[in-house]
Design an enzyme around this catalytic site. Structure first.
Site, PDB file in Angstrom:
ATOM      1  CG  MET A  87     -13.655 -10.235  -6.368  1.00  0.00           C
ATOM      2  SD  MET A  87     -13.932 -11.641  -7.442  1.00  0.00           S
ATOM      3  CE  MET A  87     -12.539 -12.652  -7.016  1.00  0.00           C
ATOM      4  CG  HIS A 120      -7.629  -7.122  -0.467  1.00  0.00           C
ATOM      5  ND1 HIS A 120      -7.732  -8.339   0.143  1.00  0.00           N
ATOM      6  CD2 HIS A 120      -8.017  -7.319  -1.749  1.00  0.00           C
ATOM      7  CE1 HIS A 120      -8.158  -9.240  -0.711  1.00  0.00           C
ATOM      8  NE2 HIS A 120      -8.339  -8.644  -1.885  1.00  0.00           N
TER       9      HIS A 120
HETATM   10  P1  AMP Z   1      -9.315  -9.726  -5.264  1.00  0.00           P
HETATM   11  O1  AMP Z   1     -10.149  -9.406  -4.069  1.00  0.00           O
HETATM   12  O2  AMP Z   1      -8.584 -11.014  -5.161  1.00  0.00           O
HETATM   13  O3  AMP Z   1     -10.067  -9.544  -6.554  1.00  0.00           O
HETATM   14  O4  AMP Z   1      -8.174  -8.636  -5.282  1.00  0.00           O
HETATM   15  C1  AMP Z   1      -8.468  -7.260  -5.269  1.00  0.00           C
HETATM   16  C2  AMP Z   1      -7.207  -6.493  -5.564  1.00  0.00           C
HETATM   17  O5  AMP Z   1      -6.222  -6.774  -4.574  1.00  0.00           O
HETATM   18  C3  AMP Z   1      -6.586  -6.878  -6.927  1.00  0.00           C
HETATM   19  O6  AMP Z   1      -6.111  -5.702  -7.560  1.00  0.00           O
HETATM   20  C4  AMP Z   1      -5.456  -7.775  -6.521  1.00  0.00           C
HETATM   21  O7  AMP Z   1      -4.391  -7.797  -7.456  1.00  0.00           O
HETATM   22  C5  AMP Z   1      -5.020  -7.136  -5.213  1.00  0.00           C
HETATM   23  N1  AMP Z   1      -4.279  -8.116  -4.420  1.00  0.00           N
HETATM   24  C6  AMP Z   1      -4.665  -9.373  -4.089  1.00  0.00           C
HETATM   25  N2  AMP Z   1      -3.696  -9.999  -3.422  1.00  0.00           N
HETATM   26  C7  AMP Z   1      -2.661  -9.125  -3.326  1.00  0.00           C
HETATM   27  C8  AMP Z   1      -1.350  -9.174  -2.756  1.00  0.00           C
HETATM   28  N3  AMP Z   1      -0.894 -10.275  -2.143  1.00  0.00           N
HETATM   29  N4  AMP Z   1      -0.567  -8.089  -2.853  1.00  0.00           N
HETATM   30  C9  AMP Z   1      -1.007  -6.968  -3.478  1.00  0.00           C
HETATM   31  N5  AMP Z   1      -2.211  -6.848  -4.042  1.00  0.00           N
HETATM   32  C10 AMP Z   1      -3.042  -7.910  -3.970  1.00  0.00           C
END
Ligand code: AMP
Length: 283
Positions: free
Chosen positions: A30, A37
């Site tokens: 997102m 990420h």
């Molecule tokens: P989001 O943009 O928050 O929807 O996250 C996108 C992807 O990045 C999702 O698969 C999350 O689980 C992963 N993600 C977010 N924060 C972390 C983190 N600290 N470590 C590893 N993966 C992450």
């Protein structure tokens, strides 16, 4: 780096690329990108010839309109970062392109969505199911990368792909943390530096649980101790603290420790909702 907003165009580009023998890795996000990420993106680049990063703040997975409106959207900064990482394609559709009509059909994750995020964020996983299904259909990736930071999401999406026979492999990668242990999150931007210090207590609580379970304590006893630990810092407001069987999130007898066990929490700090988890047993 190509930036594509049309679902039809990205399908065309990628069908052709696959015909030419390329493998495709997808990293759904997102935006408001951070090292968490980037770790997914780097793994995708290692394992595929083309890496697609989607950036789409999906209204349907927000149960709280204010949270949706306040979600950070630093699109230009994200693009710069992705270009430096050598990402091949950014897919960033508008809302109208992603949802030309309000969907009438949804994914039902059954009991797996009845706990934790599904319980406290009504409709959240229906929104996740919808957007992931659409992304997988538009992009048809060989591999799709998710972070274990959103453990329940990773487990549900893995099951979605299995049960609905999507032809992609779901790859789950470990949580990236700040030096103080705080799990990286786009939401951390909204914490003050004092808030970030306070929030580092979240991981300390999880490590306390790991120590207790490793030393043979019961789940019940460990839960009480970790809750008491969080209570010592009044700014940490626990929404839930659950021990889950990560096989399928099914219930287990109170006093037995499942073979695959994780502790998951949602905790408010300065009004910001943070989630975190740690595996306590993995066979
Ligand atoms: P989001 O943009 O928050 O929807 O996250 C996108 C992807 O990045 C999702 O698969 C999350 O689980 C992963 N993600 C977010 N924060 C972390 C983190 N600290 N470590 C590893 N993966 C992450």
């Amino acid at each position: 780096m190509q930036v594509v907003s049309s679902p039809q165009l990205i399908s065309e580009i990628l069908v052709l690329a696959q015909k030419n023998g390329n493998s495709i890795g997808l990293v759904p996000t997102m935006g408001a990108l951070h090292e968490g990420h980037l770790s997914l993106i780097r793994k995708s680049k290692e394992q595929n010839s083309i890496t697609v990063v989607s950036i789409f703040v999906n209204r349907f997975q927000f149960n709280d309109l204010e949270d949706f409106n306040n979600y950070p959207r630093p699109f230009e900064q994200d693009q710069e970062l992705l270009s430096k990482e050598g990402v091949d394609i950014v897919f960033s559709p508008s809302e109208d392109e992603m949802y030309p009509e309000t969907p009438l059909v949804g994914v039902n994750f059954g009991i797996m969505a009845e706990t934790m995020e599904g319980k406290f964020r009504s409709g959240h996983f229906e929104g996740v199911g919808l957007v992931v299904t659409k992304l997988l259909n538009h992009i048809r990736p060989d591999k799709t990368y998710f972070g274990m930071k959103d453990l329940q999401q990773f487990l549900l999406v893995s099951r979605l792909v299995k049960d609905f026979s999507f032809s992609t492999e779901i790859v789950g990668l470990p949580i990236k943390r700040e030096e103080n242990g705080l799990a990286m999150s786009s939401r951390n931007e909204r914490l003050s530096s004092h808030g970030k210090d306070l929030a580092s207590g979240i991981f300390r609580g999880l490590k306390l649980a790991l120590g207790k379970i490793s030393n043979g304590s019961s789940i019940r006893e460990t839960k009480l101790e970790v809750l008491a630990f969080y209570k010592e810092t009044k700014e940490l407001e626990v929404e839930y603290l659950e021990f889950v069987n990560t096989n399928d999130l099914s219930a287990y007898p109170e006093d037995s420790v499942p073979k695959k066990l994780a502790i998951c929490v949602a905790i408010y700090v300065e009004g910001i909702r943070l989630i975190d988890n740690i595996y306590l047993r993995q066979d």
